[in-house]
Design a protein around this motif. Sequence first.
Motif, mmCIF file in Angstrom:
data_model
loop_
_atom_site.group_PDB
_atom_site.id
_atom_site.type_symbol
_atom_site.label_atom_id
_atom_site.label_comp_id
_atom_site.label_asym_id
_atom_site.label_seq_id
_atom_site.Cartn_x
_atom_site.Cartn_y
_atom_site.Cartn_z
ATOM 1 N N ARG A 5 -13.555 64.559 15.437
ATOM 2 C CA ARG A 5 -12.473 64.436 16.418
ATOM 3 C C ARG A 5 -12.491 65.606 17.400
ATOM 4 O O ARG A 5 -12.396 65.423 18.622
ATOM 5 C CB ARG A 5 -11.119 64.372 15.706
ATOM 6 N N VAL A 6 -12.637 66.828 16.864
ATOM 7 C CA VAL A 6 -12.644 68.006 17.727
ATOM 8 C C VAL A 6 -13.864 67.989 18.643
ATOM 9 O O VAL A 6 -13.781 68.364 19.814
ATOM 10 C CB VAL A 6 -12.590 69.294 16.879
ATOM 11 N N ALA A 7 -15.013 67.534 18.115
ATOM 12 C CA ALA A 7 -16.214 67.439 18.940
ATOM 13 C C ALA A 7 -15.971 66.530 20.139
ATOM 14 O O ALA A 7 -16.373 66.843 21.267
ATOM 15 C CB ALA A 7 -17.386 66.920 18.110
ATOM 16 N N GLY A 8 -15.307 65.408 19.907
ATOM 17 C CA GLY A 8 -14.990 64.509 21.007
ATOM 18 C C GLY A 8 -14.082 65.162 22.023
ATOM 19 O O GLY A 8 -14.275 65.020 23.237
ATOM 20 N N GLU A 9 -13.086 65.927 21.548
ATOM 21 C CA GLU A 9 -12.170 66.628 22.452
ATOM 22 C C GLU A 9 -12.903 67.702 23.248
ATOM 23 O O GLU A 9 -12.517 68.023 24.381
ATOM 24 C CB GLU A 9 -11.024 67.248 21.654
ATOM 25 N N GLN A 10 -13.957 68.267 22.657
ATOM 26 C CA GLN A 10 -14.725 69.309 23.336
ATOM 27 C C GLN A 10 -15.790 68.733 24.278
ATOM 28 O O GLN A 10 -16.499 69.479 24.938
ATOM 29 C CB GLN A 10 -15.421 70.201 22.294
ATOM 30 N N GLY A 11 -15.891 67.417 24.315
ATOM 31 C CA GLY A 11 -16.887 66.788 25.174
ATOM 32 C C GLY A 11 -18.273 66.765 24.575
ATOM 33 O O GLY A 11 -19.265 66.578 25.292
ATOM 34 N N ARG A 12 -18.369 66.918 23.243
ATOM 35 C CA ARG A 12 -19.659 66.883 22.569
ATOM 36 C C ARG A 12 -20.003 65.446 22.169
ATOM 37 O O ARG A 12 -19.122 64.588 22.035
ATOM 38 C CB ARG A 12 -19.647 67.762 21.312
ATOM 39 N N GLU A 13 -21.280 65.200 21.945
ATOM 40 C CA GLU A 13 -21.720 63.896 21.468
ATOM 41 C C GLU A 13 -21.349 63.733 19.997
ATOM 42 O O GLU A 13 -21.587 64.648 19.188
ATOM 43 C CB GLU A 13 -23.239 63.761 21.624
ATOM 44 N N THR A 41 -18.693 72.701 15.968
ATOM 45 C CA THR A 41 -18.894 71.731 17.051
ATOM 46 C C THR A 41 -18.971 72.413 18.410
ATOM 47 O O THR A 41 -19.732 71.992 19.278
ATOM 48 C CB THR A 41 -17.780 70.675 17.052
ATOM 49 N N GLY A 42 -18.210 73.480 18.587
ATOM 50 C CA GLY A 42 -18.197 74.167 19.869
ATOM 51 C C GLY A 42 -19.510 74.831 20.216
ATOM 52 O O GLY A 42 -19.855 74.973 21.390
ATOM 53 N N VAL A 43 -20.258 75.234 19.201
ATOM 54 C CA VAL A 43 -21.533 75.901 19.437
ATOM 55 C C VAL A 43 -22.676 74.901 19.546
ATOM 56 O O VAL A 43 -23.825 75.282 19.780
ATOM 57 C CB VAL A 43 -21.796 76.939 18.315
ATOM 58 N N SER A 44 -22.375 73.602 19.415
ATOM 59 C CA SER A 44 -23.394 72.555 19.347
ATOM 60 C C SER A 44 -23.282 71.572 20.509
ATOM 61 O O SER A 44 -22.197 71.342 21.047
ATOM 62 C CB SER A 44 -23.254 71.771 18.031
ATOM 63 N N LEU A 45 -24.419 70.975 20.853
ATOM 64 C CA LEU A 45 -24.425 69.917 21.865
ATOM 65 C C LEU A 45 -23.779 68.641 21.343
ATOM 66 O O LEU A 45 -23.179 67.873 22.097
ATOM 67 C CB LEU A 45 -25.866 69.603 22.282
ATOM 68 N N ILE A 53 -27.636 71.396 17.354
ATOM 69 C CA ILE A 53 -27.056 70.147 16.862
ATOM 70 C C ILE A 53 -26.400 70.410 15.507
ATOM 71 O O ILE A 53 -26.991 71.070 14.651
ATOM 72 C CB ILE A 53 -28.129 69.030 16.753
ATOM 73 N N ALA A 54 -25.185 69.922 15.332
ATOM 74 C CA ALA A 54 -24.465 70.116 14.074
ATOM 75 C C ALA A 54 -24.678 68.922 13.152
ATOM 76 O O ALA A 54 -24.578 67.768 13.586
ATOM 77 C CB ALA A 54 -22.972 70.303 14.341
ATOM 78 N N LEU A 55 -24.980 69.194 11.886
ATOM 79 C CA LEU A 55 -25.058 68.169 10.844
ATOM 80 C C LEU A 55 -24.013 68.510 9.795
ATOM 81 O O LEU A 55 -24.055 69.593 9.204
ATOM 82 C CB LEU A 55 -26.447 68.134 10.195
ATOM 83 N N VAL A 56 -23.081 67.602 9.559
ATOM 84 C CA VAL A 56 -22.004 67.845 8.602
ATOM 85 C C VAL A 56 -21.793 66.588 7.762
ATOM 86 O O VAL A 56 -22.255 65.506 8.108
ATOM 87 C CB VAL A 56 -20.685 68.236 9.314
ATOM 88 N N GLY A 57 -21.085 66.746 6.646
ATOM 89 C CA GLY A 57 -20.818 65.587 5.801
ATOM 90 C C GLY A 57 -20.230 65.963 4.467
ATOM 91 O O GLY A 57 -19.737 67.084 4.262
ATOM 92 N N SER A 58 -20.307 65.041 3.550
ATOM 93 C CA SER A 58 -19.628 65.132 2.265
ATOM 94 C C SER A 58 -20.171 66.263 1.393
ATOM 95 O O SER A 58 -21.376 66.503 1.340
ATOM 96 C CB SER A 58 -19.770 63.803 1.527
#
Length: 365
Positions: free
Chosen positions: A237-245, A215-219, A112-117
């Motif tokens: 945005r990219v996560a959505g394009e990759q089909g990720r949650e 994002t690609g390496v994450s669910l 799971i990826a955690l990202v932010g400011s």
Amino acid sequence: MSADAARLDWLRLARTPGIGPVSFFQLLHRYKTATSALAALPELSGRSRRAQPMAAPSRDEAAAELKATERYGARIVLSSEPDYPPLLKALGPPPPVLTLLGKADLAARPTIALVGSRNASAAGRKIARDMASELGRNGFTVVSGLALGIDGEAHAASLQTGTIAVLGGAVDHVYPPQHQRLYAEIAASGLIVSESPFGYRAKAQDFPRRNRIITGVSLGVVVIEAAERSGSLISARVAGEQGREVMAVPGSPLDPRAAGTNGLLHQGATLVRHAQDVLDVLSSLHTQGFSAPDATPFEFDPSGDEPDASELARVRDALSPHPMPMDEIARAAGLTAARCAVVLLELEIAGEASTLPGGLAARAF
């Protein structure tokens, strides 16, 4: 040819300036091996408008990169090899080559990826720490980008349970320098991932590519504080394009650091407040007995015909300076995705297009 020589040629083709992931796999499909594709490059680039023909690194240069990487304690992994992160391999197409430093098996666990400011608030930092540590205790590897703020908090809180740091530069380039100690701790007990060649120093344009790997390496991805123009929104945005949650933590409408996350929620991202909310979302993905999802095969045009002037013009006109999914470019050009990929190969060799991991392409400058 020996397996070592074939591996070197795969690395050489991947490191050739002007060859992106889409073009790499199109060449591999057309010529069957990286060695044959390399042999064809002078003729292909000679037909283009480039001032200089494409020049692949020599075998000696590729071997030197392998040795330097190994001396550092890391290793280069091809997308065809078993140590390659399984979720990333499912992208069409994946980055052809990665460098891994640390425990590669962490990428084969639920992630799971955690990202932010970078300029995170005290509340945002606490949410990141609490969420990362709880997700880690529940068997998830936490993925982030080693940046200041939310990224650093997520990594630090999941060191004991497993964390992956994806870098914009090479594995030997610690950025930001304030995270030198955190980097060393992740290298010792977690995993460092980079798409860049050994010794490469990150530039601003490399971070969107890094975000696609995060994002690609994450669910799925959780965004914790992001301003309206934050790079974390690119990740979402990219996560959505990759089909990720895509998940986001809400914040005060008065805090500009929450404007991006609140915007994501308005656009349909899943609202999460703490780790249990994230676990509830991920439970629907059936992560027990985890395995990578079925790969979406990269489409190849069966005709094998070279593109004509009309096809080249239509795809050229459909390209944007900003990376766009290839199926959108194909739709705008009135072509199938497989045919569009053939045309993009010609445009990339001509220096008019750039292709990126995750099936994205953009106009070259």
